[in-house]
Enzyme design. Sequence first.
Site, short mmCIF file in Angstrom:
data_model
loop_
_atom_site.label_atom_id
_atom_site.label_comp_id
_atom_site.label_asym_id
_atom_site.label_seq_id
_atom_site.Cartn_x
_atom_site.Cartn_y
_atom_site.Cartn_z
N GLU A 10 0.84 -1.21 0.00
CA GLU A 10 0.00 0.00 0.00
C GLU A 10 0.86 1.25 0.00
O GLU A 10 2.06 1.20 0.28
CB GLU A 10 -0.89 0.03 1.26
N ARG A 93 -7.47 1.03 13.26
CA ARG A 93 -6.09 1.34 12.90
C ARG A 93 -6.10 2.39 11.81
O ARG A 93 -7.09 2.58 11.10
CB ARG A 93 -5.33 0.10 12.42
N ASN A 95 -5.15 3.95 8.19
CA ASN A 95 -5.05 3.41 6.84
C ASN A 95 -4.31 4.44 5.99
O ASN A 95 -3.27 4.95 6.39
CB ASN A 95 -6.46 3.08 6.31
N GLU A 113 -11.48 -6.05 10.57
CA GLU A 113 -12.45 -7.14 10.69
C GLU A 113 -12.21 -7.88 12.01
O GLU A 113 -11.06 -8.15 12.38
CB GLU A 113 -12.31 -8.11 9.53
N ASN A 146 -9.63 6.06 2.87
CA ASN A 146 -8.68 5.56 1.89
C ASN A 146 -8.18 6.68 0.99
O ASN A 146 -8.06 7.82 1.44
CB ASN A 146 -9.30 4.39 1.09
N ASP A 196 -9.68 2.05 -3.74
CA ASP A 196 -8.67 1.94 -2.69
C ASP A 196 -7.79 3.19 -2.74
O ASP A 196 -8.27 4.29 -2.51
CB ASP A 196 -7.89 0.63 -2.87
#
Length: 291
Positions: A10, A93, A95, A113, A146, A196
């Site tokens: 990422e 958390r 991102n 999740e 995102n 994303d």
Amino acid sequence: VVKEKNRMGECPVWEERENALVYVDINSQKVCRWSPLTSEVQSMSVDARVGSVALRQCGGYVIALGTKFAFLDWDTQEVTTILELEQDKPYNRFNDGKVDPKGRFFAGTMAEETAPGVRARWQGALYTLFPDHLVIKQLDHVNISNGLDWSLDHRTFFHIDSLSYAVHAFSYDVHTGKIACPKLLYHLEKEEQMPDGMCIDAEGKLWVACIDGGRVIRIDPETGKRIQTVMLPTSRVTSCCFGGNDYSEMYVTSAYDGLDESALAKEPQAGEIFKITGLGVKGIPQNFYAA
């Protein structure tokens, strides 16, 4: 170009001063740096999932780590906490994140999740870390904060909440760093799946990585229309940035987490980093966190 596979590659950032691509592997808890000259990947392990990395003006990086903002000194391998947030949300958390035109670091949070496919909704937020370490909350009730970037005239901020399957545009005050007045810019088509990471090119068009859609798409913010699609050889495409000597190359990260054995057999390049050339458009250099 990077064969070393990432569980969740990422946030690619081109670092001109090192002639390198910096990125994170969120689920492996690593910040990585790849040199196109040597094809070598250096990596540094951190103590939590690291959502994003950005360049610091004085050297090293600013990272969004777990629920903390922190500095990372690459030479000493030291991580220094700036501030911890959301301590009341144990499943959250940080991102994706990026630095704005005035050197402020924007980064957002999400709920992890708790079981496959089970995630608490509306738990995330978007924050801005100012150069004096002041933090403000810009958005609340976000699902998966995102992709983000700014228009070339610095009057618009673009942001993705992945579970909205859309890109939104906000008015942006470059002097205060505040965002306001969200508008829907583009809603993804079914085959594009989920948005994303995102970046902007030198013509002011947005490039959005489509996770599970195996592509990056180019969107015109003026018309809200998709104007180009580039397919990748793996489905879990996570983010993109421009880089190289003249910012004419696009680097695209991907993930292999989330693919079962049969999918992995069909997608041997899952988790690798790709370079797209010949797009006919360049990117712009990344901003530096101003402290």
